[in-house]
Every structure is written in structure tokens, then in C-alpha cells.
Design a protein around this motif. Structure first.
Motif, PDB file in Angstrom:
ATOM      1  N   GLN A  10     -17.437   1.306  -4.998  1.00  0.00           N
ATOM      2  CA  GLN A  10     -16.094   1.123  -4.446  1.00  0.00           C
ATOM      3  C   GLN A  10     -15.956  -0.326  -4.007  1.00  0.00           C
ATOM      4  O   GLN A  10     -16.889  -0.914  -3.470  1.00  0.00           O
ATOM      5  N   LEU A  11     -14.754  -0.910  -4.227  1.00  0.00           N
ATOM      6  CA  LEU A  11     -14.528  -2.301  -3.845  1.00  0.00           C
ATOM      7  C   LEU A  11     -13.831  -2.369  -2.482  1.00  0.00           C
ATOM      8  O   LEU A  11     -13.012  -1.519  -2.158  1.00  0.00           O
ATOM      9  N   GLY A  12     -14.116  -3.430  -1.748  1.00  0.00           N
ATOM     10  CA  GLY A  12     -13.591  -3.551  -0.375  1.00  0.00           C
ATOM     11  C   GLY A  12     -12.165  -4.076  -0.290  1.00  0.00           C
ATOM     12  O   GLY A  12     -11.891  -4.945   0.542  1.00  0.00           O
ATOM     13  N   PHE A  13     -11.262  -3.549  -1.117  1.00  0.00           N
ATOM     14  CA  PHE A  13      -9.857  -3.937  -0.993  1.00  0.00           C
ATOM     15  C   PHE A  13      -9.215  -3.056   0.074  1.00  0.00           C
ATOM     16  O   PHE A  13      -8.583  -2.045  -0.216  1.00  0.00           O
ATOM     17  N   MET A  14      -9.372  -3.469   1.334  1.00  0.00           N
ATOM     18  CA  MET A  14      -9.021  -2.585   2.437  1.00  0.00           C
ATOM     19  C   MET A  14      -7.530  -2.373   2.580  1.00  0.00           C
ATOM     20  O   MET A  14      -7.096  -1.421   3.209  1.00  0.00           O
ATOM     21  N   ARG A  15      -6.697  -3.267   1.997  1.00  0.00           N
ATOM     22  CA  ARG A  15      -5.256  -3.091   2.188  1.00  0.00           C
ATOM     23  C   ARG A  15      -4.745  -1.763   1.615  1.00  0.00           C
ATOM     24  O   ARG A  15      -3.738  -1.248   2.063  1.00  0.00           O
ATOM     25  N   ARG A  16      -5.463  -1.256   0.617  1.00  0.00           N
ATOM     26  CA  ARG A  16      -5.041   0.036   0.053  1.00  0.00           C
ATOM     27  C   ARG A  16      -5.079   1.150   1.097  1.00  0.00           C
ATOM     28  O   ARG A  16      -4.467   2.191   0.912  1.00  0.00           O
ATOM     29  N   PHE A  17      -5.827   0.925   2.180  1.00  0.00           N
ATOM     30  CA  PHE A  17      -5.970   1.947   3.213  1.00  0.00           C
ATOM     31  C   PHE A  17      -5.068   1.681   4.406  1.00  0.00           C
ATOM     32  O   PHE A  17      -5.097   2.404   5.389  1.00  0.00           O
ATOM     33  N   ASP A  18      -4.295   0.611   4.338  1.00  0.00           N
ATOM     34  CA  ASP A  18      -3.357   0.278   5.409  1.00  0.00           C
ATOM     35  C   ASP A  18      -2.128   1.160   5.277  1.00  0.00           C
ATOM     36  O   ASP A  18      -1.599   1.379   4.181  1.00  0.00           O
ATOM     37  N   ALA A  19      -1.642   1.662   6.418  1.00  0.00           N
ATOM     38  CA  ALA A  19      -0.525   2.613   6.391  1.00  0.00           C
ATOM     39  C   ALA A  19       0.722   1.997   5.761  1.00  0.00           C
ATOM     40  O   ALA A  19       1.461   2.673   5.041  1.00  0.00           O
ATOM     41  N   GLU A  20       0.973   0.709   6.013  1.00  0.00           N
ATOM     42  CA  GLU A  20       2.176   0.100   5.456  1.00  0.00           C
ATOM     43  C   GLU A  20       2.090  -0.038   3.936  1.00  0.00           C
ATOM     44  O   GLU A  20       3.052   0.255   3.223  1.00  0.00           O
ATOM     45  N   TYR A  21       0.949  -0.498   3.437  1.00  0.00           N
ATOM     46  CA  TYR A  21       0.809  -0.621   1.985  1.00  0.00           C
ATOM     47  C   TYR A  21       0.852   0.757   1.318  1.00  0.00           C
ATOM     48  O   TYR A  21       1.466   0.935   0.266  1.00  0.00           O
ATOM     49  N   ALA A  22       0.187   1.729   1.952  1.00  0.00           N
ATOM     50  CA  ALA A  22       0.203   3.079   1.390  1.00  0.00           C
ATOM     51  C   ALA A  22       1.631   3.626   1.383  1.00  0.00           C
ATOM     52  O   ALA A  22       2.057   4.280   0.431  1.00  0.00           O
ATOM     53  N   GLY A  23       2.380   3.330   2.459  1.00  0.00           N
ATOM     54  CA  GLY A  23       3.769   3.781   2.511  1.00  0.00           C
ATOM     55  C   GLY A  23       4.620   3.117   1.442  1.00  0.00           C
ATOM     56  O   GLY A  23       5.488   3.757   0.834  1.00  0.00           O
ATOM     57  N   LEU A  24       4.364   1.858   1.196  1.00  0.00           N
ATOM     58  CA  LEU A  24       5.131   1.139   0.181  1.00  0.00           C
ATOM     59  C   LEU A  24       4.827   1.713  -1.202  1.00  0.00           C
ATOM     60  O   LEU A  24       5.729   1.915  -2.023  1.00  0.00           O
ATOM     61  N   ARG A  25       3.532   1.991  -1.449  1.00  0.00           N
ATOM     62  CA  ARG A  25       3.186   2.583  -2.740  1.00  0.00           C
ATOM     63  C   ARG A  25       3.819   3.970  -2.898  1.00  0.00           C
ATOM     64  O   ARG A  25       4.318   4.321  -3.973  1.00  0.00           O
ATOM     65  N   ALA A  26       3.820   4.749  -1.829  1.00  0.00           N
ATOM     66  CA  ALA A  26       4.430   6.083  -1.905  1.00  0.00           C
ATOM     67  C   ALA A  26       5.924   5.959  -2.197  1.00  0.00           C
ATOM     68  O   ALA A  26       6.495   6.756  -2.946  1.00  0.00           O
ATOM     69  N   LEU A  27       6.558   4.943  -1.606  1.00  0.00           N
ATOM     70  CA  LEU A  27       7.987   4.738  -1.850  1.00  0.00           C
ATOM     71  C   LEU A  27       8.226   4.390  -3.320  1.00  0.00           C
ATOM     72  O   LEU A  27       9.141   4.921  -3.964  1.00  0.00           O
ATOM     73  N   VAL A  28       7.392   3.505  -3.865  1.00  0.00           N
ATOM     74  CA  VAL A  28       7.522   3.174  -5.288  1.00  0.00           C
ATOM     75  C   VAL A  28       7.332   4.427  -6.127  1.00  0.00           C
ATOM     76  O   VAL A  28       8.123   4.724  -7.034  1.00  0.00           O
ATOM     77  N   ALA A  29       6.301   5.192  -5.800  1.00  0.00           N
ATOM     78  CA  ALA A  29       5.981   6.378  -6.590  1.00  0.00           C
ATOM     79  C   ALA A  29       7.089   7.425  -6.529  1.00  0.00           C
ATOM     80  O   ALA A  29       7.296   8.188  -7.474  1.00  0.00           O
ATOM     81  N   SER A  30       7.822   7.446  -5.410  1.00  0.00           N
ATOM     82  CA  SER A  30       8.895   8.444  -5.263  1.00  0.00           C
ATOM     83  C   SER A  30      10.030   8.177  -6.243  1.00  0.00           C
ATOM     84  O   SER A  30      10.849   9.045  -6.506  1.00  0.00           O
ATOM     85  N   GLY A  31      10.096   6.965  -6.756  1.00  0.00           N
ATOM     86  CA  GLY A  31      11.148   6.638  -7.706  1.00  0.00           C
ATOM     87  C   GLY A  31      12.492   6.353  -7.059  1.00  0.00           C
ATOM     88  O   GLY A  31      13.452   5.993  -7.739  1.00  0.00           O
ATOM     89  N   GLU A  32      12.553   6.468  -5.745  1.00  0.00           N
ATOM     90  CA  GLU A  32      13.836   6.325  -5.056  1.00  0.00           C
ATOM     91  C   GLU A  32      14.485   4.964  -5.292  1.00  0.00           C
ATOM     92  O   GLU A  32      15.703   4.859  -5.355  1.00  0.00           O
ATOM     93  N   LEU A  33      13.679   3.921  -5.378  1.00  0.00           N
ATOM     94  CA  LEU A  33      14.228   2.570  -5.547  1.00  0.00           C
ATOM     95  C   LEU A  33      14.324   2.161  -7.019  1.00  0.00           C
ATOM     96  O   LEU A  33      14.747   1.053  -7.324  1.00  0.00           O
ATOM     97  N   GLY A  34      13.951   3.039  -7.927  1.00  0.00           N
ATOM     98  CA  GLY A  34      13.986   2.686  -9.347  1.00  0.00           C
ATOM     99  C   GLY A  34      12.821   1.790  -9.714  1.00  0.00           C
ATOM    100  O   GLY A  34      11.891   1.592  -8.928  1.00  0.00           O
ATOM    101  N   ALA A  35      12.868   1.223 -10.892  1.00  0.00           N
ATOM    102  CA  ALA A  35      11.756   0.417 -11.399  1.00  0.00           C
ATOM    103  C   ALA A  35      11.573  -0.851 -10.579  1.00  0.00           C
ATOM    104  O   ALA A  35      12.532  -1.564 -10.302  1.00  0.00           O
ATOM    105  N   PRO A  36      10.343  -1.173 -10.197  1.00  0.00           N
ATOM    106  CA  PRO A  36      10.065  -2.447  -9.516  1.00  0.00           C
ATOM    107  C   PRO A  36      10.309  -3.615 -10.455  1.00  0.00           C
ATOM    108  O   PRO A  36      10.084  -3.497 -11.670  1.00  0.00           O
ATOM    109  N   LEU A  37      10.780  -4.726  -9.902  1.00  0.00           N
ATOM    110  CA  LEU A  37      11.063  -5.902 -10.716  1.00  0.00           C
ATOM    111  C   LEU A  37      10.289  -7.123 -10.235  1.00  0.00           C
ATOM    112  O   LEU A  37       9.780  -7.894 -11.043  1.00  0.00           O
TER     113      LEU A  37
END
Lengths: 337, 337, 337, 337
Positions: free
Chosen positions: C121-148
Motif C-alpha cells: 500500500q502507498l502512503g497517499f494519505m489524502r485518500r483517507f481525508d474526509a474532505e477528499y473522500a467526500g469530493l470523490r463521493a460527490l463525483v461518483a454520485s454523478g450529481e455534478l456531471g462529468a468533471p472538466l
């Protein structure tokens, strides 16, 4: 000194907005002449601002009852109209662009220089915005040290399909070009553009969004996200990054500064006049309009009376430490709300 | 219709501010008469707004060149001045308080009711503030359900030692009394005051801060922190708590709403006119003032030319995908900055 | 199942931080072996976490009392250490970089693929930060459409003079590279770098700040301001711009979203457990540490008693509508604060 | 020193949360005994945390394999359970309330004083929240001068119909009582309650919201809006008003301070460890859980390899000033995502 008599050339969105402001909200000015290629539109606006129509813009510029000119006509008409105003030596407020190509724009610069009098003002309104002015003052104060980078975001909720990548540059990014020059105090010497994958809402062939990179004479970098079909709102944001801190405007939180040591924040209004300046002006403006018709437009005597009654009870409550009822008389039926 | 000719009675802080606004920024109005017990002050303000002085306020009210009156004299003078205006049936903008006691305030209400014409407007300027107006519109929309509580904070950085607890009520809390009536749409029926330990900066015997509790006719509660010697800034904050959400203004972030389900946020400006409305007015205002003297006060032709040059390079960069130098001619020496 | 026995290789800033976390805060793990080229440092850390020292990192990897390995040694040591762990088929947490060049990194990918078991496992700790995880979940939800677009800011208050432009890329921008891949779910295919005028605090020849532009496989654009000598603070900010809205983290306001129609805002915590989750864990953690020594570390019985007394008075005040005094007994002298 | 062996008495919402935290996230502790009047619930929780059930809480307290006790049973059970723990002289973490009336609470204070050892900690978790701790530290620093007022808001989205005005005091406002004592460092001496018109969602006879006013020994004032049926979210906000400034927490923006001169703002994290402390712990926690099963739970070798490849290209782009393609090998099919 009497009111400035203004001719407005071109009364589309911007020109009619200026005409109404000059007629209704701006002291010491009135619109005397309106000119527009669309005669019906000219008539409509002229009537609403109590002016007359001149079909020929050059006749408007030459008219005896015109002291100054607002040029909001299409870009290709600007050169001749500005030059005619310079010939008459009357002040101009010219919406962007000055002209549609470099050569003609430079001719105007030279013509004005020959007259040795600044007469033509450009409609870069952001310079008059409190946040931009505050940001420039902060830069000028030297507190943050030398500026290094400027990050800009310029978003519109929607545009017509004819608004292509070139118009995004000429109509939208032109504001950031002026902001960059205004804030950094130097010329831009080169431009690059990155065209990422476009939004599916963009017409074929239009790069929306784009990332525009501008370099200044001393090597500073300005990046601009220009995105004109977001579906969200009008968003204009600017962050200046300097040697000893950064400052951002456009987040609906005023001018936010991040300083040495990690403190971040803004500045509260010093007094009620600063905080409520716009409210005072709106109050007076609406009262004046109503008073000219012999009435009022705001809180009335009953509101003043009720406030006195509450304060009486409050003062008694301060003294006694008790809960004090407010004693209100009967409200007369005829008094306006 | 010609400009409204206004007499300003009392030109202390508030009166001179109004006089200058009417003379300099508010369309369709001018100050014709100034009156103040302090003759030197009256002369000074009259000169700056190009008006004449009337020593006697009643002569000012009766003057032929007066269409309407701004009353910013000390409170005890209000009753007689307002009644004189009502006798002449001319519109009044009266700074708070309407009068200094309930009985006289009610007499004015009755006198105006007899005339059957709303003529007296009170200077509760917060009703014209965009945030307060937005909060009232939100309440009126019914989206948050019935209002239940109003939390208010009213802080001043400093006050003179004569500003005691009673003046805190009459001069400061009076604004919250009106805000509560404006937002909740009903009368206040009782007041209590809590006097905690005072700041060491308060004069002996003055309770600063205080917590003022106001109850409305339908049983809603309004609490007001009034604190006039904070050393910080002018802070005015209002939070409305309703059955299905709450909304706050005064945090330098516009109108912030918290809604069912836990979403919180605000609303971005829809377009450039809304976002830059004040900048457009400032631009025009300053241009008009300069143009009346045959010059300009803002970005000039060189700025317009430089913007055209950057856009040219930008458009070429869009097309070519390359970094494109900006080609600027020599700047004429004589052109103003 | 018994606690995981971990060897920590390299105990500089990051390694010693991990060692202390594993020993003191992370359940079901303990540090059994510490290894570092600096023997004194190894001894110091080993003592503080109750582990032993192995001078040879490969002996540590091979030790019987080691179930898993944290690699926080210098980058050039990573390849051999990771491969040794793969040979023993034990799990690894490897700080970035995986290795210092592409070829060796790819060899590790292939070696692990042969084993057909994810072990490194690599030490990219930001993936475990609540804000980054929340942002990824928002992207995954599709609510904002395709990222640009992705706008990133990465600022450090200070760095040593040896931290040059290449290290800014390898040590700092590497996080944004991973964030971009994490949020956009695709590979980066090209990189450009803009080097504007440097801060006067940068050593000669070092471009600080820089603007790094990364393009993804599908043509999205990522821009990163990397600036490591700001004098301000550690600032990490990411804004994702998508077809139907944008979202920003890193402004100390959680995940802020701007949506269709112009609404902007965030989401409040649903309940007290979410809001105070960290406080509950801190409370338990500190209580456990104290209880192991037979005492407590937090509010005591007097605090509990005072709260009961206040609530008693409060309940009586609810019933009576009166001000109710709180009745407190004498505080025993010996009870701890 | 071996792990603390904890008995958890009462495993409703709070007790089971604590049990799971002690078993899963808190180092150096494990749950050995669970007790609850609801045997099925006790069995369920005991199984999930690998503990045994004792039907009799006093047997649990007396058990050989119990070093300390968490009391999360109903309030009426607290007195006897706490006293039993004191008799055994083992540390306790007791959820609020200490007991359900003043007399019994005081007996516990006295009993603990006789033992001359602090053994009973109360579950006022807010004292361990970073924002509350930061606010207390700010008060202690003296920077804002003497505190004068505390404004508190405590809102829940929903409650059962049995949650009446008394429970609002005992279960909710109790937290603000402790917060006030914690922040102001003195006792509360009197309580008043204002009961405005209730929300239509409140059961008949329940005053929701209420405004609770608490006075401290030195005359400071604390006001608390308690509103437990807002439909919005869990909102806890505290503003401290002091002689030379004010500070607020609970607005999702950290600790916001307003200082002399009108500056407002917060403090950015100093470094990456502070900013990402929770992310580091989550990373380690998840890696340890996975590693105990011989695998990983986070970014893998491919992510490490891709990052190396991007950095290689980035370094080359720094040097060359050109756009540099990222060279990635084929991704092995078997490597985990």
C-alpha cells in the motif's frame, strides 16, 4: 454647474442600463439624446429616460445639447464614434472593446495624445468594485510583498451558441486582462491557451471551458479559467499570491487575506455608515422619488410610534429589572402601512 | 418633473451625511435650505451643498423653495418640526426617534391619520439593506415555516461616556425593535432586560453589555445583545429561527440559510449586472463628475488598446495552440495614466 | 486475533510519526522492530514505542516477530526493501515514492502481479481525508456531471534551500498527481510546467512558485500551484469543476458545492456522534491512558454534581417561570479539579 | 503494561458506541464484560466486541478481569454503580447525569473525596473537542480580556414525543451548563427559562424551543437556545463575547475570532501533520485491519508507479519547458485496484 447632458449611442443591454442609470440614479446627469440602429428600440429607451432620438450617431455627437457621450454600440462602430468625440473634444465612456483591432485602437491612443487631454474612458467596471479596489490597495500597501501569481475564475451560467472560443477571449477574458494589468501594474507580454475536453453543452468546435495563461513583463503568471456554460451562476473570483501572503475576492466573503504565520481573515466594517451606506442611499433615493409625488415609501409614523413605545418599556425594564409590558394605543385605520 | 427641493434640519453626523448624499449622489433632489442651532456648522454644510441657511427651522419648513424636509435635529425638537411639516402637508424623512415620549408620538400618528395621507417616513434604514430585505422575503415566502425566535447582536466599537444604558435602548436597540417588527410582522408586547457584569470600559453605573428580551403579540421571542464598547467594529447580526430552518445575516457572507435535511448555504449572483451593480453606478458617478469638468476618471485609451492587444494574442493562441507574444506599440508620453 | 506486529524501517519525521501512532493510538497493532541507518535515532524511537532495534532492515523484514512492515526509509532504499517484503509475502505500507525511477517501480508492479496478491500500500494519505473522500463521493454520485477541470493549490510555509524545483515535483506535486487520479479515475498522460518569476526567498535557480499542468487520458486539465516558501501555513486546496457545478475543499469550511441555479453551500453534521466523533475518541483515549494508572483525565464528580444542580434549577425554572437559584453544597477540598 | 480491561454497563446507543470504540479503535483497551438489562442486546454487543456477558452489573464491577468501568446505564442506576466502583477503587467513565438528583450526586462527591483519589470521570465529551478546547485556550490566553457573555445554540433535527421540556434541560442543556463552567471557569448560580410560542411540531405542553438564561457567580450571562425538533441537523454553536473581542465556534469554519480594530478570521493549520492527522490515523487503522488478514486497504503499487511516472515527466518538463508525455507500461491484469 448644471447637469451633464449625455448622448447614449447603442441601447442594447449595456447601453439601456447606462441610460436608465444616468436618468434615474446618477446625480448631475441626464440623457438628452439616444441613438441606435434599431429605431424602435431607440424610441422606447428615449421615452423612458425623457430624451430625444437621433438616428445618426454623428448627429448625436455633434448636437448642441450633448456635453458627453456613452458609446455602447457594436464594436465595429467604436472607432469612428470615438474619433468624432475626440474631434469635438468631449468626454466619452466607451464600452469594451475600444476598437476591434490593434491598429485602429492605437490610432485612437495617438489621436488622444495629440490633443493632450484624457477624454476617453473605457468601461472596465471592475476597477470600481469595492473588492477589486480593496485588493489593489492591499497590493499597493506592500504588506504582502511582491505579487507572483494571479488565479482567476470567470464563469457564466449560459451563453448563446454563437458565443465561441474567440468571443470568450474578446468578451470575457478581456476583463481579466484588464484586472491583471490593474492589480499588477504592468503589461501582459504573452498569452497561451489550454483547451481541455469541452462540456457536452458546448456547441461543436467551441472549447468551453479553457485555461488562459498570461505572462507579464516582469515574468508573473496569470491563469484564467473561462467557462461560460456552467448552469450555475455568474462567478468571478480572483486570488493574488504574493511573496508574503495571498488574498482572495469573489467568495461572497469580502476580501480574505492569508498572512505570515497562518492567520486568515477579513476586516469588519468600522461603523454604521460604512455598513449601511447602500441602505442609506436606497432609503433617500426611494424617499425622494415618493416625495416628488407628495408621499413616502418606507416605514411610517406608526412604526416610529411603536419604536418609541418599545424603548419606553425597555428603559423602564433597565431600571426595574422587571418584564415591562409595551403600551400601544389603537392604530388609526387610515394610516398607511 | 423638476428636482425635489429639500430642507435639512440639523446637520450633525446624520444630517450632514444626508445633505451630502442628496446634493451629490441622489438623483432628482437638491438641498435648498439648511438649518442648525449651531450656525457655523449650518453655514459650512450649506456651502458644501450649495444651499442657503435658515436659522429658524420653522422658516425653513415654510420656505417657498422647500418641497420636503429631512429632520435630523435632536429628538426633543422632532414633535414640533414634524407637526409643522404635516400642517404644510409636505413629505418628511424623520430620523429616529419620532419623538421622545409615547404621548407625543401618538399625537403625530393621529394628526397624520386625520390628514389621511402618509407624509412622515422614519429613518429605519435597515429596511432598505439588501440582507434584511432578503431575510424578510425569505420569511414571506413561507419556505422556513413560522418564525419562532430572533437572535440579534448589535455592537459598536466605542461610545462616549454619556452613552448610558437608557441611550443604549433608545439609540441602538431601537433598530432591533424595528427589525423585529419588520421581520415578524407583528407588535412587541413586553420587554425584559438582563444586566450582566459590565465591561471594565463602561462608565460606572452603565450596564454594557445588556441582553434585551422582547416578546411579540403571538408569543415569539427576540433576544438582543447590545454592547457598545467592544473595541472591535460595528457588528450587526440577525438570525431568524423558524419551524423548518434558520437564516442568518451579518456574517459578511450574505444571507445564509440552513434548511431541512441539513443543507446550508447561500445564493450566488445571477449575472454580471447584479454582481457589479454598485461598480457600474460608481463608474458612471465618477465619470459624470469628471466629464462635467471636461475630463475622465478611470481607465483610458491605453488600457483599452492594451486589452485589444491581449485579446488579439489570445485569439491567435486559441487557434494555434502556441504561446503568442502580445504586440504593443510605444506608449505616447502625454496620455494620462 | 492478536495484535499486528510491525517493523518500521526509517524513523525520520514520517517513520517516527507512524511508529508512535501504531504504538499509542492505533488498535490491534504494536511496533516490534525499528530500523534506521542512524542508530541513535533508531534506539530513541524503539525505546519510546517499546520495540527492539535491528540495524539491518532486511533482518527486520525477516524477523519472526514481524507480521507487516512500514517503509519510511529514503526513496533509494525502497525497491530492495519492498521486494524483500514481497518475497516474504507480508503486507507493506510504503511511503512515497514507491521507487525513484519508472523502471524499478514497474518491476515491483510486475513482481506483485506474479504473486497475485495485493500486498503493498502507498502512503497517499489524502485518500483517507474526509474532505477528499467526500469530493470523490460527490463525483461518483454523478450529481455534478462529468468533471472538466481540477484546480489545485499546494503551499508550504517554508522549505530548506536544498528543496529545489525537482523536489517540489517529486515530493509535493506527487500528492496532486495522486489526487487527480483518485478524483478523476483516469491516468495522467502529459505534464507541462510554467516557471514564473520566483519569490525572492527562493534559492538561486529554484523556480518557486511553479504552475504545473497535467492532462488526463480523456483530455481533462489539472492545474497545480506549487509554492513551498509562502511564510504563511500549510495550504492544500482542490476545486473540481464539472459540467453542472463545482466543488471546493480546503477553505476550512468543509466541502462547498456550487450547483445549478446558483445555490452554494455545504452539509451540516446529521447528529452528535458525527459532530463529536473525534471528541468521543479523544475522551476514551485519554481516559484509558489515565485509567491504566488508576486515575482519570477529564471532568470529575464535582463537574457532574454541578451539572445536576444546574439542571434541577433549570427544570424548576421551566415549571415556575421564575429565576431559580442553583443550590450547591461546599466543594470538598481534596477532590481533583 | 497490558491493555485496560473494561466493563461496559448499559449498551444502548451510547454504551454500544463506547464498547465498539474501545474494542476497535482505542489502543491499550479491550472490553471484557458487557452488562445490560436487555440480555439479548448485551449478548449481541458482547459478541461483536469479543467480551462476555454478566447479567448483574455489580458482578461485572467486581469481576477479576475488569480494571475499569464505563457506565452508560439509565440515570437512576448510576448512583449505586458508581459507588460500587468507588468501593473497589477502580476508574469510571460515567455518562451524564452523574445521578438524577442533587443529594445523591453530592454523596458521590463526598465519597470520592474521602478516598482522596479522582476516580470518576464524567462524559462531557465537548471538553475534548478541538474547537471547544481552542476556545478555552483563547480565553485562558487573556488576549480577549474578561469574558462577559456566552451565546449558545443547541439544535437537534428531531426527538421522540416523550422528550419534553424537562428532558431538554437534563439531556441537552446540561452540555451547555458544562461548557459554560468549562469556558468561564466558575459556577452557575441561577437559571431562568423563557418559553416562547412552540413549534407546531412539538407535542402539546412541550416548550420547544426555549431560551435558557444562566448567571455565573461573577455575574456573567449565558443564553442558550435549545430547540430539538428543527428538521435541519445537529447544530451546536457557541459564541464567547469578551471585553476586547469575541470568538465563535460551530459555524463549520473552525474558531473564528473578531479582534480589536475589526479584524476577523481564523488560523490555518501549520503543517501537513496537523492538517492530515486524522487521515494518517485512518490510513494506519485501515491498513492494520487489512494487514492482519494479509492484505492491504488503500492505494497500491500501480498508484505508486503511476505517480513515479508523472513525476518523471514533470521533472523533465521543469527542465525543458516543454509538454512531456507520461510513459506508462501495460497494467498487469491481476494487480488489485
Amino acid at each position: 454647474m448644471s447637469a451633464l447632458r449625455v448622448a447614449v449611442l447603442g441601447v442594447g443591454v449595456m447601453g439601456s442600463y447606462h441610460a436608465e442609470a444616468l436618468a434615474g440614479r446618477i446625480s448631475h446627469a441626464r440623457v438628452t439624446v439616444v441613438s441606435d440602429a434599431d429605431t424602435a428600440r431607440a424610441e422606447r429607451v428615449a421615452k423612458s429616460v425623457d430624451a430625444r432620438v437621433e438616428a445618426d450617431p454623428f448627429a448625436a455627437i455633434a448636437a448642441d445639447d450633448v456635453d458627453a457621450v456613452v458609446i455602447a454600440s457594436p464594436g465595429p462602430a467604436h472607432e469612428a464614434q470615438v474619433l468624432a468625440c475626440l474631434d469635438r473634444r468631449i468626454p466619452v465612456l466607451c464600452e469594451k472593446p475600444l476598437t476591434t483591432d490593434i491598429a485602429t485602437a492605437y490610432r485612437i491612443v495617438q489621436r488622444e495624445a495629440e490633443l493632450d487631454a484624457p477624454l476617453v474612458q473605457l468601461g472596465f467596471m471592475r476597477r470600481f468594485d469595492a473588492e477589486y479596489a480593496g485588493l489593489r490597495a492591499l497590493v499597493a500597501s506592500g504588506e504582502l510583498g511582491a505579487p507572483l501569481l494571479l488565479h482567476c475564475v470567470h464563469r457564466n451560467p449560459a451563453q448563446t451558441d454563437t458565443f465561441d472560443s474567440e468571443m470568450m477571449m474578446r468578451d470575457s477574458v478581456v476583463h481579466e486582462a484588464d484586472v491583471a494589468r490593474f492589480l499588477l501594474g504592468e503589461e501582459i507580454v504573452a498569452v497561451s491557451v489550454k483547451r481541455p475536453q469541452a462540456t457536452s453543452l458546448a456547441p461543436t468546435g467551441v472549447s468551453d471551458p479553457m485555461l488562459v495563461l498570461m505572462e507579464t513583463a516582469s515574468g508573473r503568471l496569470v491563469d484564467v479559467e473561462i467557462f461560460v456554460r456552467t448552469g450555475v451562476a455568474y462567478e468571478v473570483r480572483t486570488e493574488l499570491v504574493a511573496e508574503h501572503g495571498s488574498a482572495m475576492i469573489g467568495l461572497d466573503q469580502g476580501l480574505l487575506v492569508r498572512r505570515a504565520g497562518g492567520a486568515w481573515g477579513g476586516q469588519l466594517a468600522g461603523g454604521f455608515v460604512e455598513r449601511f451606506a447602500a441602505a442609506y442611499d436606497t432609503e433617500l433615493h426611494r424617499w425622494v422619488q415618493a416625495a416628488r409625488h407628495g408621499t413616502i415609501d418606507g416605514p411610517g409614523t406608526w412604526d416610529g410610534y411603536a419604536a418609541v413605545a418599545v424603548c419606553e418599556a425597555g428603559v423602564e425594564a433597565v431600571r426595574s429589572g422587571e418584564r415591562v409590558p409595551v403600551r400601544l394605543g389603537t392604530r388609526p385605520v387610515r394610516v398607511a402601512a
